[in-house]
Design a protein around this motif. Structure first.
Motif, PDB file in Angstrom:
ATOM      1  N   ILE A  47     -51.916  11.428   1.021  1.00 50.55           N
ATOM      2  CA  ILE A  47     -52.372  11.885   2.349  1.00 50.55           C
ATOM      3  C   ILE A  47     -52.129  10.800   3.388  1.00 50.55           C
ATOM      4  CG2 ILE A  47     -54.400  12.481   3.738  1.00 50.55           C
ATOM      5  CD1 ILE A  47     -55.520  13.947   1.325  1.00 50.55           C
ATOM      6  N   LEU A  48     -52.486   9.553   3.041  1.00 51.60           N
ATOM      7  CA  LEU A  48     -52.281   8.440   3.966  1.00 51.60           C
ATOM      8  C   LEU A  48     -50.804   8.243   4.276  1.00 51.60           C
ATOM      9  CD1 LEU A  48     -54.755   5.676   2.698  1.00 51.60           C
ATOM     10  CD2 LEU A  48     -54.980   7.118   4.723  1.00 51.60           C
ATOM     11  N   VAL A  49     -49.990   8.266   3.245  1.00 50.97           N
ATOM     12  CA  VAL A  49     -48.553   8.052   3.439  1.00 50.97           C
ATOM     13  C   VAL A  49     -47.960   9.139   4.324  1.00 50.97           C
ATOM     14  CG1 VAL A  49     -46.309   8.028   2.285  1.00 50.97           C
ATOM     15  CG2 VAL A  49     -48.222   6.758   1.300  1.00 50.97           C
ATOM     16  N   PHE A  50     -48.255  10.392   4.000  1.00 48.13           N
ATOM     17  CA  PHE A  50     -47.684  11.498   4.775  1.00 48.13           C
ATOM     18  C   PHE A  50     -48.239  11.531   6.195  1.00 48.13           C
ATOM     19  CE2 PHE A  50     -46.712  13.421   0.555  1.00 48.13           C
ATOM     20  CZ  PHE A  50     -45.351  13.576   0.761  1.00 48.13           C
ATOM     21  N   PHE A  51     -49.488  11.098   6.379  1.00 44.13           N
ATOM     22  CA  PHE A  51     -50.066  11.049   7.729  1.00 44.13           C
ATOM     23  C   PHE A  51     -49.264  10.104   8.618  1.00 44.13           C
ATOM     24  CE2 PHE A  51     -52.949   8.974  10.788  1.00 44.13           C
ATOM     25  CZ  PHE A  51     -53.334  10.080  11.526  1.00 44.13           C
TER      26      PHE A  51
END
Length: 229
Positions: free
Chosen positions: A100-104
């Protein structure tokens, strides 16, 4: 998106800002109307959409990993004879959170932002921010209500030209839209200085036809390009 990167992409150096300022003065020398040119990096931070896209992609990654749960469990058993049973769900939980953090952050890239955010939603927010800028810059309160705002939102690649009520009574909105479309097209080429100057001069010529310069004319708004946060 940071305004510094936008300024760099549009090649807006000090001499460029000065040229735009001189162009505004030149355009206003023929008309009693007021011209205010603005630049915003984006009309919204779109964080909700970026987070939503990150969650969707994370769910997809989670679904892809599910068939490999047996292999992952065997890896833990082979690497640690006494590996607890919670290792597997913990691995999936950590992978989901990190993805989630990476894609955000990935979806903070302007190109991807324009891809995931619905066009209608972007159009609505750009118009909303343009009218806010119309009020913030004081274009709405000139003495004869003959000011216009040239608003550029870089991330969305959109331009709005908003005319006060004194102008809209005499000049069709379609004419402003033509100038806005031309400005948007020129900005895509990366030369912000020439694009702004050309649009400003066209606006000045159009205003001069209906609002010629007066002897007692006052410059009510700052000349030059305003950078909006």
């Amino acid at each position: 998106m940071k305004i510094k990167s936008v300024i760099k992409k549009l090649k807006l150096d000090q001499s460029g800002f000065e040229k735009i300022q001189k162009t505004v003065k030149e355009a206003e020398s023929k008309t009693s109307g007021e011209i205010c040119a603005c630049l915003a990096a984006e009309s919204s931070d779109y964080a909700v959409w970026e987070l939503f896209a990150g969650i969707v992609c994370s769910v997809l990654c989670y679904a892809i990993l599910l068939p490999f749960s047996g292999a992952i469990r065997m890896f833990f058993e082979n690497s640690n004879w006494l590996s607890p049973e919670w290792y597997l769900p913990a691995t999936y939980g950590i992978a989901a959170f990190l993805s989630i953090l990476v894609f955000f952050f990935v979806f903070n890239i302007p190109f991807l932002d324009r891809f995931i955010i619905p066009r209608e939603y972007r159009n609505k927010l750009v118009s909303k921010r343009a009218f806010e800028a119309f009020a913030e810059t004081g274009v709405y309160c000139t003495e004869n209500h003959n000011g216009i705002l040239i608003y550029v939102s870089f991330l969305e690649r959109q331009v709005r030209i908003i005319a006060d009520k004194g102008i809209s009574q005499k000049i069709s909105e379609d004419l402003w839209q033509l100038i806005a479309d031309e400005l948007s097209s020129e900005l895509k080429k990366g030369n912000g200085v020439d694009a702004y100057c050309d649009a400003i001069l066209k606006c000045g010529d159009l205003l001069s036809e209906h609002f010629p310069i007066k002897k007692d004319d006052k410059n009510e708004l700052p000349d030059g390009l305003l950078i909006l946060n």
